[in-house]
Design a protein around this motif. Structure first.
Motif, PDB file in Angstrom:
ATOM      1  N   HIS A   1       1.365  -1.346   0.248  1.00  0.00           N
ATOM      2  CA  HIS A   1      -0.241  -0.302  -0.071  1.00  0.00           C
ATOM      3  C   HIS A   1       0.524   1.159   0.025  1.00  0.00           C
ATOM      4  CE1 HIS A   1      -4.830  -0.533   0.414  1.00  0.00           C
ATOM      5  NE2 HIS A   1      -3.825  -1.816   0.740  1.00  0.00           N
ATOM      6  N   ASN A   2       1.696   0.980   0.798  1.00  0.00           N
ATOM      7  CA  ASN A   2       2.447   2.391   0.643  1.00  0.00           C
ATOM      8  C   ASN A   2       3.420   3.061  -0.680  1.00  0.00           C
ATOM      9  OD1 ASN A   2       2.381   2.588   3.550  1.00  0.00           O
ATOM     10  ND2 ASN A   2       4.102   1.736   4.091  1.00  0.00           N
ATOM     11  N   ALA A   3       4.155   1.680  -1.043  1.00  0.00           N
ATOM     12  CA  ALA A   3       4.589   1.899  -2.648  1.00  0.00           C
ATOM     13  C   ALA A   3       3.938   2.456  -3.051  1.00  0.00           C
ATOM     14  CB  ALA A   3       4.702   0.222  -2.776  1.00  0.00           C
ATOM     15  N   LEU A   4       2.552   2.042  -3.380  1.00  0.00           N
ATOM     16  CA  LEU A   4       1.748   2.518  -4.329  1.00  0.00           C
ATOM     17  C   LEU A   4       1.480   4.493  -3.940  1.00  0.00           C
ATOM     18  CD1 LEU A   4      -0.636   0.853  -6.363  1.00  0.00           C
ATOM     19  CD2 LEU A   4      -2.373   1.614  -4.835  1.00  0.00           C
ATOM     20  N   ALA A   5       1.881   4.042  -2.929  1.00  0.00           N
ATOM     21  CA  ALA A   5       1.088   5.497  -2.985  1.00  0.00           C
ATOM     22  C   ALA A   5       2.613   6.572  -4.461  1.00  0.00           C
ATOM     23  CB  ALA A   5       1.325   6.363  -1.716  1.00  0.00           C
ATOM     24  N   THR A   6       3.671   5.884  -3.777  1.00  0.00           N
ATOM     25  CA  THR A   6       4.491   6.963  -5.070  1.00  0.00           C
ATOM     26  C   THR A   6       5.095   6.046  -6.097  1.00  0.00           C
ATOM     27  OG1 THR A   6       6.838   4.327  -4.061  1.00  0.00           O
ATOM     28  CG2 THR A   6       5.857   6.759  -1.706  1.00  0.00           C
ATOM     29  N   MET A   7       4.306   4.976  -6.676  1.00  0.00           N
ATOM     30  CA  MET A   7       4.680   4.382  -8.027  1.00  0.00           C
ATOM     31  C   MET A   7       4.071   5.742  -9.648  1.00  0.00           C
ATOM     32  SD  MET A   7       3.529   0.531  -7.840  1.00  0.00           S
ATOM     33  CE  MET A   7       4.461   0.260  -8.834  1.00  0.00           C
ATOM     34  N   GLY A   8       3.767   6.349  -9.104  1.00  0.00           N
ATOM     35  CA  GLY A   8       2.711   7.330 -10.179  1.00  0.00           C
ATOM     36  C   GLY A   8       2.359   6.446 -11.346  1.00  0.00           C
ATOM     37  N   GLY A   9       1.775   6.523 -12.360  1.00  0.00           N
ATOM     38  CA  GLY A   9       1.408   6.159 -12.472  1.00  0.00           C
ATOM     39  C   GLY A   9      -0.252   6.587 -14.060  1.00  0.00           C
ATOM     40  N   THR A  10      -1.201   6.045 -14.319  1.00  0.00           N
ATOM     41  CA  THR A  10      -2.456   6.530 -14.555  1.00  0.00           C
ATOM     42  C   THR A  10      -2.897   6.020 -13.504  1.00  0.00           C
ATOM     43  OG1 THR A  10      -3.106   4.548 -15.795  1.00  0.00           O
ATOM     44  CG2 THR A  10      -2.283   6.737 -16.725  1.00  0.00           C
TER      45      THR A  10
END
Length: 241
Positions: free
Chosen positions: A71-80
């Motif tokens: 969940h935490n990594a998801l906030a920093t990945m970017g993307g659409t």
């Protein structure tokens, strides 16, 4: 460079390495959850499940940490927005499966495991890029391929624009050369006109002098004729007398 920057601003920045790492961690968490499920459901008796309770609780704790990391990594990945929604959907399924296994473990052992809570802090960022109609339903690799196609098309359009600009420039140079030739021709015509006007003025002056000379000659002839006539008249009168 300008076109490429605009393209990544419009579609969001996707880091392929971060994306692959996230999917690897997701697969690891999914495999761990599957091992918990097998440990709970494959045992024939509740006593056997209870004997493995410590191992299962440690597996739950490890899974909760991996789920928080995802969940935490998801906030920093970017993307659409669409891609992030699909990732969140996968994590939501893991959470639902975990909740079912938690209830199953409690039913067979009487041990209550706390519900999962995200123990990490989500990184602050600009958030996902707005998804367009072109990227709707695409995976990361497809979005990257779409971005490359868009950039290639923009490069091709830039080349076409450059060629069109060169053609316009060449036409402008041709017009400039033609105007230069026209100016030279007009200068030549102007010089010839000045020469012709000068010659015409000279001829006009000569003609004026000739006319004036003719006028003087006519006057002289008239006076001469009058004198001759006068002498004739005098001789005529003398003869009569």
């Amino acid at each position: 460079i300008f076109f490429r920057c605009n393209a990544f601003m419009n579609y969001g920045t996707i880091n392929p390495m971060a994306n692959n790492t996230w999917h690897q961690k997701f697969d690891s968490a999914n495999a761990l959850l599957l091992s918990i499920k097998n440990a709970i459901n494959s045992s024939a008796s509740d006593v056997e499940v209870a004997s493995k309770s410590m191992e299962i609780r440690k597996a739950f704790a490890k899974f909760d940490q991996e789920l928080s990391d995802l969940h935490n990594a998801l906030a920093t990945m970017g993307g659409t927005a669409g891609e992030n929604a699909r990732r969140k959907g996968k994590l939501s399924k893991l959470q639902q499966e975990r909740a079912l296994l938690q209830e199953s473990f409690k039913a067979r052992t009487g041990i209550t495991i706390e519900k999962w809570k995200n123990t990490g802090k989500s990184a602050k960022g600009k958030g996902p890029a707005e998804e367009s109609l072109e990227t709707l339903g695409m995976e990361n690799q497809q979005i990257l391929e779409h971005q490359r196609n868009v950039l290639d098309q923009q490069d091709e359009d830039a080349d076409q624009l450059y060629l069109a600009t060169q053609r316009i420039k060449n036409v402008g140079l041709m017009i400039r050369d033609e105007l230069t030739e026209q100016d030279k021709l007009l200068d030549t015509l102007g010089a010839e006109e000045d020469i012709a006007i000068g010659k015409l003025s000279k001829e006009k002056g000569r003609l004026g002098k000739l006319v004036e000379l003719n006028k003087n000659n006519i006057s002289f002839c008239c006076v001469l004729l009058l004198i001759v006539g006068l002498f004739v008249l005098i001789f005529f009168l003398l003869g009569v007398l």
